[in-house]
Motif scaffolding. Sequence first.
Motif, mmCIF file in Angstrom:
data_model
loop_
_atom_site.group_PDB
_atom_site.id
_atom_site.type_symbol
_atom_site.label_atom_id
_atom_site.label_comp_id
_atom_site.label_asym_id
_atom_site.label_seq_id
_atom_site.Cartn_x
_atom_site.Cartn_y
_atom_site.Cartn_z
ATOM 1 N N ASP A 190 0.783 -1.380 0.156
ATOM 2 C CA ASP A 190 0.015 0.016 -0.139
ATOM 3 C C ASP A 190 0.687 1.347 -0.033
ATOM 4 O O ASP A 190 0.502 2.268 -0.296
ATOM 5 C CB ASP A 190 -0.993 -0.067 1.127
ATOM 6 C CG ASP A 190 -0.312 -0.224 2.590
ATOM 7 O OD1 ASP A 190 0.745 -0.821 2.498
ATOM 8 O OD2 ASP A 190 -0.751 0.265 3.414
ATOM 9 N N CYS A 191 2.210 1.149 0.186
ATOM 10 C CA CYS A 191 2.906 2.266 0.150
ATOM 11 C C CYS A 191 3.529 2.759 -1.392
ATOM 12 O O CYS A 191 4.004 3.667 -1.547
ATOM 13 C CB CYS A 191 4.280 2.056 0.694
ATOM 14 S SG CYS A 191 4.195 1.502 2.335
ATOM 15 N N LEU A 192 2.926 1.899 -2.394
ATOM 16 C CA LEU A 192 3.153 2.095 -3.851
ATOM 17 C C LEU A 192 2.079 2.138 -4.648
ATOM 18 O O LEU A 192 0.918 1.852 -4.096
ATOM 19 C CB LEU A 192 3.936 1.035 -4.319
ATOM 20 C CG LEU A 192 5.258 0.612 -3.765
ATOM 21 C CD1 LEU A 192 5.909 -0.729 -4.312
ATOM 22 C CD2 LEU A 192 6.464 1.724 -3.794
ATOM 23 N N THR A 193 2.191 3.227 -5.764
ATOM 24 C CA THR A 193 0.924 3.419 -6.455
ATOM 25 C C THR A 193 1.057 1.909 -7.381
ATOM 26 O O THR A 193 1.914 1.271 -7.638
ATOM 27 C CB THR A 193 1.157 4.366 -7.423
ATOM 28 O OG1 THR A 193 2.124 4.260 -8.361
ATOM 29 C CG2 THR A 193 1.197 5.551 -6.591
ATOM 30 N N PRO A 194 -0.035 1.611 -8.376
ATOM 31 C CA PRO A 194 -0.291 0.460 -9.003
ATOM 32 C C PRO A 194 0.824 0.646 -10.250
ATOM 33 O O PRO A 194 1.673 -0.393 -10.471
ATOM 34 C CB PRO A 194 -1.457 0.704 -9.782
ATOM 35 C CG PRO A 194 -2.428 1.534 -8.830
ATOM 36 C CD PRO A 194 -1.361 2.458 -8.142
ATOM 37 N N SER A 195 1.349 1.627 -10.715
ATOM 38 C CA SER A 195 2.342 1.665 -11.672
ATOM 39 C C SER A 195 3.691 1.424 -11.045
ATOM 40 O O SER A 195 4.717 0.896 -11.686
ATOM 41 C CB SER A 195 2.492 3.053 -12.641
ATOM 42 O OG SER A 195 2.866 3.828 -11.626
ATOM 43 N N LYS A 199 6.128 -1.677 -11.998
ATOM 44 C CA LYS A 199 7.626 -1.359 -12.220
ATOM 45 C C LYS A 199 8.825 -2.146 -11.394
ATOM 46 O O LYS A 199 9.477 -2.663 -11.983
ATOM 47 C CB LYS A 199 7.918 -0.072 -12.277
ATOM 48 C CG LYS A 199 8.626 0.632 -13.372
ATOM 49 C CD LYS A 199 9.234 2.062 -13.038
ATOM 50 C CE LYS A 199 8.215 3.113 -13.672
ATOM 51 N NZ LYS A 199 8.426 4.550 -13.231
ATOM 52 N N LEU A 200 8.129 -2.402 -10.208
ATOM 53 C CA LEU A 200 9.000 -2.919 -9.067
ATOM 54 C C LEU A 200 9.187 -4.466 -9.410
ATOM 55 O O LEU A 200 10.083 -5.071 -9.253
ATOM 56 C CB LEU A 200 8.769 -2.605 -7.809
ATOM 57 C CG LEU A 200 9.540 -3.294 -6.524
ATOM 58 C CD1 LEU A 200 11.040 -2.782 -6.647
ATOM 59 C CD2 LEU A 200 8.831 -2.801 -5.146
ATOM 60 N N LYS A 201 7.854 -5.006 -9.879
ATOM 61 C CA LYS A 201 7.780 -6.286 -10.123
ATOM 62 C C LYS A 201 8.538 -6.789 -11.214
ATOM 63 O O LYS A 201 9.423 -7.553 -11.261
ATOM 64 C CB LYS A 201 6.447 -6.814 -10.538
ATOM 65 C CG LYS A 201 5.563 -6.911 -9.231
ATOM 66 C CD LYS A 201 4.200 -7.514 -9.628
ATOM 67 C CE LYS A 201 3.313 -7.683 -8.476
ATOM 68 N NZ LYS A 201 2.015 -8.371 -8.896
ATOM 69 N N LEU A 204 12.127 -6.599 -10.243
ATOM 70 C CA LEU A 204 12.346 -7.916 -9.559
ATOM 71 C C LEU A 204 12.861 -9.138 -10.314
ATOM 72 O O LEU A 204 13.651 -9.733 -10.082
ATOM 73 C CB LEU A 204 11.539 -7.969 -8.369
ATOM 74 C CG LEU A 204 11.654 -6.861 -7.235
ATOM 75 C CD1 LEU A 204 10.566 -7.353 -6.390
ATOM 76 C CD2 LEU A 204 12.970 -6.960 -6.569
ATOM 77 N N ARG A 205 11.672 -9.179 -11.296
ATOM 78 C CA ARG A 205 11.688 -10.358 -11.991
ATOM 79 C C ARG A 205 13.056 -10.545 -12.932
ATOM 80 O O ARG A 205 13.772 -11.567 -13.128
ATOM 81 C CB ARG A 205 10.587 -10.341 -12.843
ATOM 82 C CG ARG A 205 9.515 -11.067 -12.223
ATOM 83 C CD ARG A 205 8.349 -11.495 -13.382
ATOM 84 N NE ARG A 205 7.674 -10.323 -14.011
ATOM 85 C CZ ARG A 205 6.711 -9.894 -13.775
ATOM 86 N NH1 ARG A 205 5.828 -10.325 -12.570
ATOM 87 N NH2 ARG A 205 5.912 -8.780 -14.273
ATOM 88 N N GLU A 206 13.501 -9.346 -13.449
ATOM 89 C CA GLU A 206 14.703 -9.088 -14.094
ATOM 90 C C GLU A 206 15.808 -9.506 -13.411
ATOM 91 O O GLU A 206 16.735 -10.307 -13.757
ATOM 92 C CB GLU A 206 15.006 -7.856 -14.480
ATOM 93 C CG GLU A 206 14.480 -7.420 -16.102
ATOM 94 C CD GLU A 206 14.241 -6.053 -16.208
ATOM 95 O OE1 GLU A 206 13.329 -5.471 -16.863
ATOM 96 O OE2 GLU A 206 15.319 -5.535 -15.776
ATOM 97 N N PHE A 242 4.629 -11.622 -5.600
ATOM 98 C CA PHE A 242 3.233 -10.941 -5.128
ATOM 99 C C PHE A 242 3.635 -9.643 -4.142
ATOM 100 O O PHE A 242 4.430 -9.738 -3.402
ATOM 101 C CB PHE A 242 2.529 -11.857 -4.237
ATOM 102 C CG PHE A 242 2.134 -13.180 -5.073
ATOM 103 C CD1 PHE A 242 1.447 -13.278 -6.108
ATOM 104 C CD2 PHE A 242 2.526 -14.559 -4.592
ATOM 105 C CE1 PHE A 242 1.003 -14.366 -6.867
ATOM 106 C CE2 PHE A 242 2.259 -15.730 -5.145
ATOM 107 C CZ PHE A 242 1.442 -15.503 -6.362
ATOM 108 N N ALA A 243 2.662 -8.685 -4.467
ATOM 109 C CA ALA A 243 2.582 -7.220 -3.705
ATOM 110 C C ALA A 243 1.640 -7.417 -2.476
ATOM 111 O O ALA A 243 0.284 -7.758 -2.992
ATOM 112 C CB ALA A 243 2.497 -6.350 -4.614
#
Length: 340
Positions: A190-195, A199-201, A204-206, A242-243
């Motif tokens: 909840d500290c992050l916006t959907p975009s 981006k973070l996901k 992290l995957r990369e 998962f976020a």
Amino acid sequence: MTANSRYRSRAPRSDDGEEKDYVGFATLPNQVHRKSVKKGFDFTLMVAGESGLGKSTLVNSLFLTDLHKDRKLLNAEERISQTVEIMKHTVDIEEKGVKLKLTIVDTPGFGDAVNNTECWRAVTDYIDQQFEHYFRDESGLNRKNIQDNRVHCCLYFIPPFGHGLRPVDIEFMKALQDKVNVVPLIAKADCLTPSEIKKLKERLREEIDKYGIKIYQFPDCDSDEDEEFKRQDKELKESTPFAVIGSNTVVEARGQRVRGRLYPWGIVEVENPAHCDFVKLRTILIRTHMHDLKDITSDCHYENYRAQCIQTMTRMRCFYLQRERVLFYVGRRVSFSQVW
Ligand code: GDP
């Protein structure tokens, strides 16, 4: 299911009422089901990540049980000098007659020190110890009542504030990847916006790919599964890491009482798929993949440990055998020279 129906279950009848071509092994799944339910299930879940990332809150939200009632929170000074501890909580929960012995292994102190070099060591040692106990019990005489404390899954909490994996995250996941099923999570989403989450996901995957980190891989679904199941499975896989959001409080949202976090600007609902991936995590962990996590623990991680143990034991036996042979020949030569 009554006793009679169990004996006769699914017997196809011909028109004249007689059972035809029916041996009865079609009831095997029923027998397995009954036996498993009677025996109960167990699951051991480890949570790791630095303190304050919401590990306890998430576990409470997942299993709707307060596992950390008596937790003593350390102050900053105590945390600096604290070493990584392992704490185990076990609860017996029951749902619709199915019993689950749930063990949560917490790792307070992980990542909290100023110098975090090898802070994963206590965690890997703990996992190895559980394998060692199991190996010893399994090789002993009383194999009937083996207590299985092997860790089936480790939820690793990544802070939402950074720009990707930190060195400590990479080291931790790499140290654990061959011992346990690692499921990385973005904490406090909840500290992050959907975009920002998207981006973070991606990042992290990369990075998980780039550093060759082996996280838990969802098994491919069977080709004969229905289309809806296949779609859900694909969506689950694409949502990793998962976020998640956790909350211990129930709030009122849209006329309903829901688990959520109340902010001056609105409510974040833990179980709302538009707000976070909590439901997806709960689905894989409890509803769809708990058995697979246990199978991989037993068939891959434990088997690796067992094979290594047996190899070491064989090498040691060879070494002692050779040493005894040398001593025997040296002894014979000594006694031979004494005679002459
Ligand atoms: P732990 O030390 O990792 O077990 O963290 P806790 O579960 O004790 O949570 C630490 C603090 O973060 C508490 O004040 C929680 O209410 C809060 N918290 C837990 N989960 C979340 C979350 O998803 N989002 C936000 N914003 N705060 C959370």
